[in-house]
Design an enzyme around this catalytic site. Structure first.
Site, PDB file in Angstrom:
ATOM      1  N   TYR A 137       0.825  -1.222   0.000  1.00 17.28           N
ATOM      2  CA  TYR A 137       0.000   0.000   0.000  1.00 17.28           C
ATOM      3  C   TYR A 137       0.855   1.267   0.000  1.00 17.28           C
ATOM      4  CZ  TYR A 137      -4.466  -2.394   0.723  1.00 17.28           C
ATOM      5  OH  TYR A 137      -5.605  -3.163   0.563  1.00 17.28           O
ATOM      6  N   LYS A 192       5.803 -14.395   2.769  1.00 17.63           N
ATOM      7  CA  LYS A 192       6.292 -15.286   1.692  1.00 17.63           C
ATOM      8  C   LYS A 192       7.815 -15.172   1.689  1.00 17.63           C
ATOM      9  CE  LYS A 192       4.551 -17.454  -1.468  1.00 17.63           C
ATOM     10  NZ  LYS A 192       4.300 -18.929  -1.583  1.00 17.63           N
ATOM     11  N   ASP A 224       0.083 -18.318   1.416  1.00 19.29           N
ATOM     12  CA  ASP A 224      -0.778 -19.270   0.686  1.00 19.29           C
ATOM     13  C   ASP A 224      -1.188 -20.406   1.630  1.00 19.29           C
ATOM     14  OD1 ASP A 224       1.894 -20.007   0.731  1.00 19.29           O
ATOM     15  OD2 ASP A 224       1.881 -20.926  -1.259  1.00 19.29           O
ATOM     16  N   ASP A 248      -4.831  -7.698   4.424  1.00 18.62           N
ATOM     17  CA  ASP A 248      -6.133  -7.339   3.821  1.00 18.62           C
ATOM     18  C   ASP A 248      -6.849  -8.579   3.317  1.00 18.62           C
ATOM     19  OD1 ASP A 248      -7.258  -6.102   0.730  1.00 18.62           O
ATOM     20  OD2 ASP A 248      -8.139  -5.576   2.672  1.00 18.62           O
ATOM     21  N   ASP A 252     -10.235 -10.961   5.356  1.00 15.92           N
ATOM     22  CA  ASP A 252     -11.553 -11.266   4.783  1.00 15.92           C
ATOM     23  C   ASP A 252     -11.824 -12.768   4.816  1.00 15.92           C
ATOM     24  OD1 ASP A 252     -11.880  -8.585   4.308  1.00 15.92           O
ATOM     25  OD2 ASP A 252     -12.389  -8.790   2.182  1.00 15.92           O
TER      26      ASP A 252
HETATM   27  C1  IPM Z   1     -10.171  -2.913   4.171  1.00 19.80           C
HETATM   28  C2  IPM Z   1     -10.583  -2.438   2.808  1.00 19.80           C
HETATM   29  C3  IPM Z   1      -9.687  -1.266   2.431  1.00 19.80           C
HETATM   30  C4  IPM Z   1      -8.284  -1.796   2.214  1.00 19.80           C
HETATM   31  C5  IPM Z   1     -10.117  -0.520   1.199  1.00 19.80           C
HETATM   32  C6  IPM Z   1     -11.598  -0.176   1.279  1.00 19.80           C
HETATM   33  C7  IPM Z   1      -9.290   0.754   1.125  1.00 19.80           C
HETATM   34  O1  IPM Z   1     -10.480  -3.494   1.882  1.00 19.80           O
HETATM   35  O2  IPM Z   1     -10.129  -2.050   5.083  1.00 19.80           O
HETATM   36  O3  IPM Z   1      -9.921  -4.121   4.343  1.00 19.80           O
HETATM   37  O4  IPM Z   1      -7.921  -2.168   1.086  1.00 19.80           O
HETATM   38  O5  IPM Z   1      -7.553  -1.810   3.218  1.00 19.80           O
HETATM   39 MN    MN Z   2     -10.110  -5.406   2.692  1.00 19.05          MN
END
Ligand code: IPM
Ligand code: MN
Length: 360
Positions: A137, A192, A224, A248, A252
């Site tokens: 990022y 990694k 992975d 990130d 999820d």
């Molecule tokens: C998160 C989201 C953000 C990220 C986006 C919305 C900027 O995916 O907070 O996980 O990529 O960090």
């Molecule tokens: Mn995210």
């Protein structure tokens, strides 16, 4: 009694529904101790004014005790380079306020069915600590685009950046009871290192930090491989530390194993500031219909109370955090009000009042 100035940024889409919901619950839990100040920001604001994070909003955030955010982003609202405008709201806040630890609790609450068979309430309970200010990022808005033929984004690791997020993770492990499987305080370094020097550097710095925490076991997993482990042995994990992009992605996946992003809270904290928001997006497809679940934002509000309590030595805030989490879990466990993302039909306002009643 100390009061806390909380800047609230509804943002876009469902943000204008879930943020007020969390404010109502936090007000029920803390009364006059929290003073809320609404501020503008997000993609819709950018369309109107050209600023996704207005200067007065940033100034209010900088002066605040904490920031509570709904969600940001609208489809089609992009910068000329193709990246989304809305995301820039919290990316700018992350970098300008140096919110280097993005804390993502992954916990299976009573009343929530995991898509993984055989896992009951509380059996999955770990935290992903995502480095939040560098990694891949660091190149946001700074990548190279040569004549539209060659485009690159550089992954940046700094010793300071890795060391402080690793230390944060180990200190967090010290405050937790240990992994559900064996009670062992454990930090898993996700990288990694077998392939890229930047990740080998990430691992080496985490290993150096580990030497200061002999009471916390250090564990390593490639990015992975950990996607399989999170499905097959989620109870093994206690705290996972990862570079920005990997964090990130795996956060999820982790959220998906305990009910999804509608229940996924996040705390983005540095040494002086904290931003609290659900890990979901602005869900424009269901915005304005009272359909969104406020649970992720409410649980993020509880993380905010706990963070304020720790920072200010304020046990009443930590107690209020526990009351909010208990109220959420009791509503989910009772099953009378189940949000749509968890298979029910409860509206945003119904979830909000049920949680406020459980608090009272
Ligand atoms: C998160 C989201 C953000 C990220 C986006 C919305 C900027 O995916 O907070 O996980 O990529 O960090
Ligand atoms: Mn995210």
């Amino acid at each position: 009694m100390q009061t806390y100035q909380i800047v609230t940024i509804d943002g876009d889409g469902i943000g204008a529904e879930v943020n007020p919901s969390a404010i109502a619950v936090l007000g029920e839990a803390c009364g006059e101790r929290l003073r809320f100040l609404a501020a503008d920001g997000g993609a819709a604001h950018y369309v109107k004014t050209g600023a996704v994070l207005p200067a007065d909003t940033f100034a209010a955030c900088r002066e605040s005790h904490a920031i509570l955010h709904g969600a940001a982003g609208l489809p089609g609202v992009t910068y000329p380079d193709g990246t989304e405008v809305g995301n820039d709201l919290h990316l700018q806040l992350r970098f300008k306020l140096d919110l280097y630890a993005n804390v993502r609790p992954i916990r299976l609450y009573a009343g929530v069915t995991s898509p993984l068979t055989g896992w009951g309430a509380g059996s999955i309970d770990y935290v992903i600590v995502r480095e939040n200010t560098e990694g891949l990022y660091a190149s946001r808005g700074a990548g190279v685009n040569l004549r539209g033929e060659v485009v690159t984004d550089t992954l940046v690791m700094t010793r300071k950046g890795v060391e402080r997020v690793a230390r944060f993770a180990f200190n967090l492990a010290r405050r937790r009871p240990g992994a559900r499987r064996d009670g062992q305080r454990r930090v898993t370094v996700c990288d990694k290192a077998n392939i890229l020097r930047s990740y080998a550097f990430f691992r080496a710095v985490c290993n150096e930090v580990a030497a200061d925490f002999p009471d916390v076991e250090i564990d390593h997993a490639y990015a992975d491989a950990i996607t399989v482990h999170l499905l097959k042995k989620p109870d093994f994990y206690d705290v996972i530390v990862a570079e920005n992009m990997f964090g990130d992605i795996i956060s999820d996946l982790g959220a998906g194993t305990v009910g999804g992003l509608g229940i996924a809270a996040s705390a983005e904290v540095g040494d002086t500031h904290g931003l609290f928001q659900g890990a979901h997006g602005s869900a424009p497809d269901i915005a304005g219909q009272n359909l969104a679940s406020p649970v992720a934002t409410i649980l993020s509000g509880a993380l905010m109370l706990r963070w304020l309590g720790e920072r200010h030595g304020d046990a009443t805030m930590e107690a209020a955090a526990r009351r909010v989490e208990t109220a959420v879990e009791s509503v989910l466990a009772r099953g009378e009000h189940v949000p749509r993302d968890l298979g029910g039909a409860a509206t945003c306002t119904e979830m909000t009042s049920a949680i406020c009643r459980a608090l009272a």
